[in-house]
Structure formats: structure tokens, C-alpha cells
Design an enzyme around this catalytic site. Structure first.
Site, PDB file in Angstrom:
ATOM      1  N   GLN A 190      55.502 -67.663  41.321  1.00  0.00           N
ATOM      2  CA  GLN A 190      55.693 -65.978  41.259  1.00  0.00           C
ATOM      3  C   GLN A 190      54.701 -65.289  40.250  1.00  0.00           C
ATOM      4  N   SER A 213      24.464 -39.600  27.820  1.00  0.00           N
ATOM      5  CA  SER A 213      25.963 -38.701  28.572  1.00  0.00           C
ATOM      6  C   SER A 213      25.660 -37.290  28.529  1.00  0.00           C
ATOM      7  N   CYS A 239      15.201 -41.323  37.551  1.00  0.00           N
ATOM      8  CA  CYS A 239      15.311 -40.804  36.544  1.00  0.00           C
ATOM      9  C   CYS A 239      15.741 -39.865  35.517  1.00  0.00           C
ATOM     10  N   GLU A 287      25.965 -43.906  36.088  1.00  0.00           N
ATOM     11  CA  GLU A 287      26.255 -42.921  37.030  1.00  0.00           C
ATOM     12  C   GLU A 287      27.124 -41.948  36.630  1.00  0.00           C
ATOM     13  N   ARG A 312      44.699 -74.612  45.815  1.00  0.00           N
ATOM     14  CA  ARG A 312      45.085 -75.460  44.834  1.00  0.00           C
ATOM     15  C   ARG A 312      46.566 -75.910  44.148  1.00  0.00           C
TER      16      ARG A 312
HETATM   17  N1  2MC Z   1      28.229 -31.590  40.573  1.00  0.00           N
HETATM   18  C1  2MC Z   1      27.665 -30.476  40.202  1.00  0.00           C
HETATM   19  N2  2MC Z   1      27.257 -29.881  39.312  1.00  0.00           N
HETATM   20  C2  2MC Z   1      27.832 -30.036  38.158  1.00  0.00           C
HETATM   21  C3  2MC Z   1      28.326 -31.200  37.784  1.00  0.00           C
HETATM   22  C4  2MC Z   1      28.342 -32.145  38.801  1.00  0.00           C
HETATM   23  N3  2MC Z   1      28.902 -33.077  39.025  1.00  0.00           N
HETATM   24  N4  2MC Z   1      28.352 -31.657  36.891  1.00  0.00           N
HETATM   25  C5  2MC Z   1      28.103 -30.395  36.016  1.00  0.00           C
HETATM   26  N5  2MC Z   1      27.050 -29.569  37.160  1.00  0.00           N
HETATM   27  C6  2MC Z   1      27.178 -28.074  36.803  1.00  0.00           C
HETATM   28  C7  2MC Z   1      28.064 -27.119  36.370  1.00  0.00           C
HETATM   29  O1  2MC Z   1      28.955 -26.542  36.988  1.00  0.00           O
HETATM   30  C8  2MC Z   1      26.735 -26.205  35.286  1.00  0.00           C
HETATM   31  O2  2MC Z   1      26.934 -24.643  36.370  1.00  0.00           O
HETATM   32  P1  2MC Z   1      25.974 -23.560  36.498  1.00  0.00           P
HETATM   33  O3  2MC Z   1      25.224 -23.901  34.980  1.00  0.00           O
HETATM   34  O4  2MC Z   1      25.932 -23.141  36.964  1.00  0.00           O
HETATM   35  O5  2MC Z   1      27.948 -23.396  35.613  1.00  0.00           O
HETATM   36  C9  2MC Z   1      25.425 -26.897  34.936  1.00  0.00           C
HETATM   37  O6  2MC Z   1      25.676 -28.118  35.541  1.00  0.00           O
HETATM   38  C10 2MC Z   1      25.762 -27.454  33.510  1.00  0.00           C
HETATM   39  O7  2MC Z   1      26.489 -28.250  33.313  1.00  0.00           O
HETATM   40  P2  2MC Z   1      27.347 -27.457  32.254  1.00  0.00           P
HETATM   41  O8  2MC Z   1      27.747 -27.124  31.738  1.00  0.00           O
HETATM   42  O9  2MC Z   1      28.916 -28.878  32.293  1.00  0.00           O
HETATM   43  O10 2MC Z   1      26.697 -28.924  31.902  1.00  0.00           O
HETATM   44  P3  2MC Z   1      27.476 -29.897  29.368  1.00  0.00           P
HETATM   45  O11 2MC Z   1      25.908 -30.379  28.944  1.00  0.00           O
HETATM   46  O12 2MC Z   1      28.423 -29.583  29.247  1.00  0.00           O
HETATM   47  O13 2MC Z   1      27.696 -30.798  30.597  1.00  0.00           O
HETATM   48  C11 2MC Z   1      27.996 -33.478  32.010  1.00  0.00           C
HETATM   49  C12 2MC Z   1      27.530 -32.047  31.355  1.00  0.00           C
HETATM   50  C13 2MC Z   1      28.264 -33.935  30.978  1.00  0.00           C
HETATM   51  C14 2MC Z   1      29.118 -33.233  33.422  1.00  0.00           C
HETATM   52  C15 2MC Z   1      26.421 -33.443  32.420  1.00  0.00           C
HETATM   53  O14 2MC Z   1      25.515 -34.174  31.310  1.00  0.00           O
HETATM   54  C16 2MC Z   1      26.778 -35.388  32.995  1.00  0.00           C
HETATM   55  O15 2MC Z   1      27.518 -35.738  33.499  1.00  0.00           O
HETATM   56  N6  2MC Z   1      26.102 -36.470  31.902  1.00  0.00           N
HETATM   57  C17 2MC Z   1      26.434 -37.900  32.416  1.00  0.00           C
HETATM   58  C18 2MC Z   1      24.789 -37.739  32.746  1.00  0.00           C
HETATM   59  C19 2MC Z   1      25.518 -38.711  34.222  1.00  0.00           C
HETATM   60  O16 2MC Z   1      26.506 -38.998  34.532  1.00  0.00           O
HETATM   61  N7  2MC Z   1      23.875 -40.200  33.501  1.00  0.00           N
HETATM   62  C20 2MC Z   1      24.121 -41.151  35.061  1.00  0.00           C
HETATM   63  C21 2MC Z   1      22.669 -41.000  34.868  1.00  0.00           C
HETATM   64  S1  2MC Z   1      21.602 -42.051  37.086  1.00  0.00           S
HETATM   65  C22 2MC Z   1      22.076 -43.307  36.281  1.00  0.00           C
HETATM   66  O17 2MC Z   1      23.107 -44.153  35.509  1.00  0.00           O
HETATM   67  C23 2MC Z   1      21.830 -44.926  37.650  1.00  0.00           C
HETATM   68  C24 2MC Z   1      22.685 -45.888  38.004  1.00  0.00           C
HETATM   69  C25 2MC Z   1      21.790 -43.622  39.156  1.00  0.00           C
HETATM   70  P1  FAD Z   2      26.017 -42.927  25.429  1.00  0.00           P
HETATM   71  O1  FAD Z   2      26.319 -41.649  25.638  1.00  0.00           O
HETATM   72  O2  FAD Z   2      24.961 -43.191  23.700  1.00  0.00           O
HETATM   73  O3  FAD Z   2      27.647 -43.222  25.713  1.00  0.00           O
HETATM   74  C1  FAD Z   2      28.105 -44.076  24.798  1.00  0.00           C
HETATM   75  C2  FAD Z   2      29.702 -43.871  24.292  1.00  0.00           C
HETATM   76  O4  FAD Z   2      29.912 -42.764  23.517  1.00  0.00           O
HETATM   77  C3  FAD Z   2      29.994 -44.267  25.776  1.00  0.00           C
HETATM   78  O5  FAD Z   2      30.976 -44.937  25.889  1.00  0.00           O
HETATM   79  C4  FAD Z   2      30.295 -42.618  26.242  1.00  0.00           C
HETATM   80  O6  FAD Z   2      31.031 -42.884  26.969  1.00  0.00           O
HETATM   81  C5  FAD Z   2      30.388 -41.968  24.625  1.00  0.00           C
HETATM   82  N1  FAD Z   2      30.541 -40.909  24.804  1.00  0.00           N
HETATM   83  C6  FAD Z   2      29.886 -39.579  25.619  1.00  0.00           C
HETATM   84  N2  FAD Z   2      29.497 -38.228  24.768  1.00  0.00           N
HETATM   85  C7  FAD Z   2      30.926 -38.562  25.014  1.00  0.00           C
HETATM   86  C8  FAD Z   2      31.544 -37.107  24.767  1.00  0.00           C
HETATM   87  N3  FAD Z   2      31.793 -35.313  25.015  1.00  0.00           N
HETATM   88  N4  FAD Z   2      33.532 -37.669  25.364  1.00  0.00           N
HETATM   89  C9  FAD Z   2      33.365 -38.977  24.733  1.00  0.00           C
HETATM   90  N5  FAD Z   2      33.179 -39.723  24.382  1.00  0.00           N
HETATM   91  C10 FAD Z   2      31.374 -39.570  25.005  1.00  0.00           C
HETATM   92  N6  FAD Z   2      20.011 -43.648  34.122  1.00  0.00           N
HETATM   93  C11 FAD Z   2      19.362 -43.273  34.867  1.00  0.00           C
HETATM   94  O7  FAD Z   2      18.565 -42.031  35.204  1.00  0.00           O
HETATM   95  N7  FAD Z   2      18.189 -43.544  36.146  1.00  0.00           N
HETATM   96  C12 FAD Z   2      18.847 -44.896  36.876  1.00  0.00           C
HETATM   97  O8  FAD Z   2      18.214 -44.995  37.455  1.00  0.00           O
HETATM   98  C13 FAD Z   2      19.651 -45.816  35.459  1.00  0.00           C
HETATM   99  N8  FAD Z   2      20.264 -46.965  35.820  1.00  0.00           N
HETATM  100  C14 FAD Z   2      20.969 -47.839  34.541  1.00  0.00           C
HETATM  101  C15 FAD Z   2      21.319 -49.311  34.937  1.00  0.00           C
HETATM  102  C16 FAD Z   2      21.347 -49.929  34.288  1.00  0.00           C
HETATM  103  C17 FAD Z   2      22.224 -51.061  34.196  1.00  0.00           C
HETATM  104  C18 FAD Z   2      22.430 -49.645  32.831  1.00  0.00           C
HETATM  105  C19 FAD Z   2      22.821 -50.192  32.219  1.00  0.00           C
HETATM  106  C20 FAD Z   2      22.179 -47.854  32.893  1.00  0.00           C
HETATM  107  C21 FAD Z   2      21.359 -47.104  33.610  1.00  0.00           C
HETATM  108  N9  FAD Z   2      21.676 -45.653  33.673  1.00  0.00           N
HETATM  109  C22 FAD Z   2      20.492 -45.280  34.870  1.00  0.00           C
HETATM  110  C23 FAD Z   2      22.092 -45.185  32.198  1.00  0.00           C
HETATM  111  C24 FAD Z   2      22.864 -44.561  32.856  1.00  0.00           C
HETATM  112  O9  FAD Z   2      23.243 -43.462  33.104  1.00  0.00           O
HETATM  113  C25 FAD Z   2      23.208 -44.888  30.851  1.00  0.00           C
HETATM  114  O10 FAD Z   2      23.290 -45.446  30.097  1.00  0.00           O
HETATM  115  C26 FAD Z   2      24.504 -43.556  30.463  1.00  0.00           C
HETATM  116  O11 FAD Z   2      24.971 -42.394  31.451  1.00  0.00           O
HETATM  117  C27 FAD Z   2      25.519 -43.600  29.240  1.00  0.00           C
HETATM  118  O12 FAD Z   2      24.128 -43.269  28.132  1.00  0.00           O
HETATM  119  P2  FAD Z   2      24.170 -43.797  27.173  1.00  0.00           P
HETATM  120  O13 FAD Z   2      23.851 -45.169  27.300  1.00  0.00           O
HETATM  121  O14 FAD Z   2      22.440 -42.970  26.299  1.00  0.00           O
HETATM  122  O15 FAD Z   2      25.262 -43.796  26.199  1.00  0.00           O
END
Ligand code: 2MC
Ligand code: FAD
Length: 393
Positions: free
Chosen positions: A291, A145, A137, A376, A280
Site C-alpha cells: 500500500q 536574484s 545573458c 530563471e 520487482r
Molecule cells: N514580467 C514583466 N515585468 C516585470 C517582471 C516580469 N516577470 N518582473 C519585474 N518586472 C518589471 C516591474 O513591473 C518593473 O516595471 P516598472 O518599472 O514599469 O514598474 C520593473 O520590471 C522593475 O521591477 P521591480 O521594480 O520589481 O524591480 P526589483 O529590482 O524590485 O525586482 C526582480 C526585480 C527581483 C523581480 C527581478 O530582478 C528578477 O526577476 N530577479 C530574478 C533574476 C532572474 O530571473 N534571473 C534568471 C536569469 S536567466 C536563467 O537563469 C536561464 C537559465 C536562462
Molecule cells: P543569489 O541571488 O546569490 O541567491 C542565493 C540565495 O539567496 C538563493 O536561495 C536566493 O533565492 C536567495 N535570495 C536572494 N535574494 C533573496 C530575497 N530578496 N529574498 C529571499 N531570498 C533571496 N543566468 C543567465 O542569465 N543566463 C543563463 O543562461 C543562465 N543559466 C544558468 C544555468 C545554470 C546551470 C545555473 C546554475 C544558473 C544559470 N543562470 C543563468 C543563473 C541563474 O539565473 C542564477 O543562478 C539565479 O538567478 C540565482 O542567482 P545567484 O546564483 O546569484 O544566487
């Protein structure tokens, strides 16, 4: 001195190429499970939005519940490349279910790696067997993001923490037992975040409605809501303030795993489309004789091999703690999830109208893999991470 630096890993069209004897055995086990236990059910799980608990427990019995957690408390003790091979193989059986299993594995690893001995002893065995299921979570309605801006708060009250806020899009949410929640215990920014474990049934923990989705239908997605949800402060995983770091370290592996799920779906789609093209006939000859069909299949196979190279390279980098791990995981995730989605879409096109019917799995692979470009970490966030590296001094 001259050192022989020949690589042992030769990845090709056949995903078993370049693997060790042990990896081949693991891959065969996973493929066999996918084909026998998952593939025959994947359309029904999708249609009925059924979370296949018994099948996942059967997968856990093979060691797929905590693949890369250590053996200390019941993890399987395999490496990140082994995990990628397993997720790729399982994904052809049902991409959505495999993707959930990969999230569960990420949580099991986070507890095994960052938890204290009593947390590990309590949780890892139950997660490894999938007696209990886990959710990750991080995302909130106002923080996707920009994950470090999250606002779910955890305030100290004597020896407890009291949580308030909500998490959005939580995979497994409502049906799972263990929630790893990133929450704010300190100041703004990444350093004020902690990772805590919340059990289902804790007063103040509730769930939103089950989301209706394009794909990933064999696993529920819900909001997770905290209203004065009280947990013992001893449920913090790792140190207070270390939560963002733990969340990101978990996701590096998660990103490889999700990319591996896309690989398996794309590989299966190519094989299915090639078989279809051989039988098919149009204009009095098999589609495979055109091709255009041949060139398409050539391009699709090349993109899948390129994706697999990047994914396996990143898995080894993560395993060996290579300094560029974050960049390599980001490259693998964005490239593989994007190219494999395009490959599946091409496969659908090669099927013509049949590709659009739910009688064939290709449309389900397509729907399930679409979201891999979003979750992710969106593929834009992956590019942001790569660009930071390229532009760093
Ligand atoms: N691995 C290790 N460390 C990391 C990292 C990574 N992939 N990404 C960032 N960090 C560290 C970074 O090095 C920094 O450390 P320090 O303070 O020691 O220098 C710290 O984390 C803070 O990072 P930033 O200064 O880069 O922070 P910023 O806010 O500018 O950017 C960003 C962070 C955009 C990279 C992060 O918020 C991100 O990854 N966003 C995407 C969110 C995401 O992946 N959500 C997925 C939810 S889970 C899901 O979808 C599922 C289905 C389960
Ligand atoms: P936003 O962050 O609002 O982004 C919208 C658009 O703007 C995207 O195209 C993005 O790339 C773009 N954007 C945002 N910031 C920037 C930037 N700096 N530069 C350029 N472009 C940018 N989350 C969990 O924690 N746990 C889960 O188990 C999980 N499961 C999920 C399952 C499903 C089916 C879905 C759809 C999502 C799930 N998520 C989960 C959430 C997922 O990680 C987020 O949807 C994702 O990280 C994007 O966040 P957002 O939807 O708020 O989009």
C-alpha cells in the site's frame, strides 16, 4: 445572461487529455522525437558532457527552434500552451537538452518580438533552423536574484557601443553564436538597462572555463566576458533603456518552459517507477502490491496533475495577456519545479538501490531538474513576486 463557462481544458494523468486535435498531433511529433532521437542518447550526452547540435537541428526542422515566434521570418507561430506541451514531451527524452532548447526559443522570441525588421529578418530564420544557437545573458557574478543591479556597461562611442563586464552561468556560453546581453547604457536600476545582441567572434568577447555541474550536462555553462567589446549601436534590441523589461518578458515564458521540462521528467519518472513496481518482487509479491507504493504513486500523480494545471493555466494567461500573468507564471514555475523534483525523488526511492545507478534514467531526471528551482529566477524570487501581488493595494 447565463453563459456556459465549461472549460475545455481537462488535464489529467495522461498529458494528452484536454488537447485539441492540432495539439495532439504536435505532442505526438515531439514525443516521438524524444523517444527515438533523444532518450537512447541522454545518458551518454550527460556522461560525456556532449552538446547535441545535430539532434537539436533535427528538432528545429520539426519547428521546435522558434516555436512561439511569429511566422513572419520563419518562426513556427504556435502559442505558449503549444510550446509547453512540446517542452514537456521533449523533456522525457533529455531534460537538459530540452531546457537549452527552451532558452534558445526564449531568445528567438525576444528578437522576433522586440527587434526591428532588419534584426528580425537577419536573425529569426537562422535561429528557427538552429543554424545559429543563442544564449541569454542576464546574471553576473555580483548580480543574480537582484538582476536590476547588473553592472556590465555599454558606453557609446560615436555609432558604436563598447561593452565591459562579465556574465556568469551562461547556458550554451562559448558554444553558441548569438548572445542577448542585458547591459547598462544609462543610470542605476532597471530603467538604465538595454538588451544588445553580440555575435561570437566579436573582438573583446571571450569565455570562462566550462563549469562542472550536478546536471544540465548536455549543455555547456560558461562565464561570458566583455573587454572593450565593440558592437554597432544598431545591435540594441528594442529601445535603449527597455532591456530589463525585455529580459523579464522573455523570462515569463521561460519560467513556463522550464516548469514544463520538470513536468516531462516527473511524468516519465512516475511511469518508469510504476513499471518497475509491477515487476520487482520483494517479500514474495510485486512492490506495487504494497500500500505504501500505491499511496506514493497516487500522491505523485496528483502533484504532477496539479503542476500541469498551473503550468497550462499560466501558458494561457501569458498568451492572452491576462493582467495576473507575472503572478501565474511565478506560481507555475515554483510549484511545478518544486513538486516535480519531489516526485522524481520519490520515484528514485521506489526503485531502491537501482534508482541510484546510472543504468536507470531517474537519477538523471533528478539531477537535471534540481537546478530548475534555482535558475530563471529562484523559487524564492517567485514567492517574492507572488507575495507582492497578494499584498498590493
Ligand atoms: N514580467 C514583466 N515585468 C516585470 C517582471 C516580469 N516577470 N518582473 C519585474 N518586472 C518589471 C516591474 O513591473 C518593473 O516595471 P516598472 O518599472 O514599469 O514598474 C520593473 O520590471 C522593475 O521591477 P521591480 O521594480 O520589481 O524591480 P526589483 O529590482 O524590485 O525586482 C526582480 C526585480 C527581483 C523581480 C527581478 O530582478 C528578477 O526577476 N530577479 C530574478 C533574476 C532572474 O530571473 N534571473 C534568471 C536569469 S536567466 C536563467 O537563469 C536561464 C537559465 C536562462
Ligand atoms: P543569489 O541571488 O546569490 O541567491 C542565493 C540565495 O539567496 C538563493 O536561495 C536566493 O533565492 C536567495 N535570495 C536572494 N535574494 C533573496 C530575497 N530578496 N529574498 C529571499 N531570498 C533571496 N543566468 C543567465 O542569465 N543566463 C543563463 O543562461 C543562465 N543559466 C544558468 C544555468 C545554470 C546551470 C545555473 C546554475 C544558473 C544559470 N543562470 C543563468 C543563473 C541563474 O539565473 C542564477 O543562478 C539565479 O538567478 C540565482 O542567482 P545567484 O546564483 O546569484 O544566487
Amino acid at each position: 445572461t447565463i453563459r456556459s463557462s465549461r472549460r475545455t481544458l481537462v488535464t489529467s494523468i495522461d498529458p494528452s487529455h484536454g488537447l485539441t486535435e492540432e495539439q495532439l498531433a504536435i505532442q505526438e511529433l515531439a514525443t516521438d522525437f524524444a523517444v527515438k532521437e533523444m532518450l537512447p542518447n541522454m545518458a551518454e550526452w550527460d556522461e560525456k558532457e556532449y552538446f547535441p547540435v545535430a539532434t537539436m537541428r533535427a528538432a528545429a526542422a520539426l519547428g521546435f527552434g522558434a516555436i512561439y515566434a511569429t511566422e513572419d521570418f520563419g518562426g513556427t507561430g504556435l502559442n505558449r500552451l503549444d510550446a509547453s506541451i512540446i517542452f514537456e514531451a521533449l523533456s522525457r527524452g533529455c531534460t537538459s537538452t530540452t531546457a537549452y532548447i527552451s532558452i534558445h526559443n526564449m531568445c528567438a522570441w525576444m528578437i522576433d518580438h522586440f527587434g526591428n525588421p532588419s534584426q528580425r529578418e537577419q536573425w529569426v530564420p537562422q535561429l528557427a533552423s538552429m543554424e545559429k544557437f543563442a544564449s541569454y545573458c542576464l546574471t553576473e557574478p555580483g548580480s543574480g536574484s537582484d538582476a536590476a543591479s547588473l553592472s556590465t556597461s555599454a558606453k557609446k562611442d560615436e555609432s558604436d557601443l563598447v561593452l565591459n563586464g562579465s556574465k556568469a552561468f551562461i547556458s550554451g556560453g562559448g558554444d553558441t553564436d548569438v548572445y542577448l546581453v542585458m547591459c547598462r547604457t544609462g543610470s542605476d536600476g532597471p530603467r538604465g538597462i538595454s538588451c544588445v545582441l553580440v555575435e561570437k567572434g566579436t573582438p573583446g568577447l571571450s569565455f570562462g572555463k566550462k563549469e562542472k555541474k550536478v546536471g544540465w550536462n548536455s549543455q555547456p555553462t560558461r562565464m561570458v566576458i566583455f573587454e572593450d567589446c565593440r558592437i554597432p549601436a544598431s545591435n540594441i534590441i528594442g529601445n535603449e533603456g527597455q532591456g530589463f523589461n525585455i529580459a523579464m518578458k522573455g523570462l515569463n515564458g521561460g519560467r513556463i518552459n522550464i516548469a514544463s521540462c520538470s513536468l516531462g521528467a516527473a511524468q516519465a519518472s512516475i511511469e518508469n517507477a510504476a513499471d518497475h513496481a509491477k515487476v520487482r518482487k520483494q517479500f514474495s509479491k510485486p512492490l506495487a502490491n504494497f500500500q505504501n507504493t500505491q499511496f506514493r504513486l497516487a500522491e505523485m500523480s496528483t502533484e504532477v496533475v496539479a503542476s500541469r494545471l498551473l503550468v497550462r493555466n499560466a501558458a494561457v494567461a501569458l498568451q492572452e495577456n491576462h493582467p495576473d500573468t507575472v503572478t501565474l507564471c511565478s506560481m507555475a514555475k515554483y510549484y511545478a519545479t518544486e513538486k516535480c523534483f519531489q516526485v522524481i525523488n520519490e520515484a528514485l526511492q521506489l526503485y531502491g538501490g537501482y534508482g541510484y545507478l546510472k543504468d536507470y534514467p531517474v537519477q538523471q531526471y533528478l539531477r537535471d531538474c534540481r537546478v530548475h528551482m534555482i535558475l530563471e529566477g529562484t523559487n524564492e524570487v517567485m514567492r517574492l513576486l507572488i507575495a507582492r501581488h497578494v499584498l498590493s493595494d
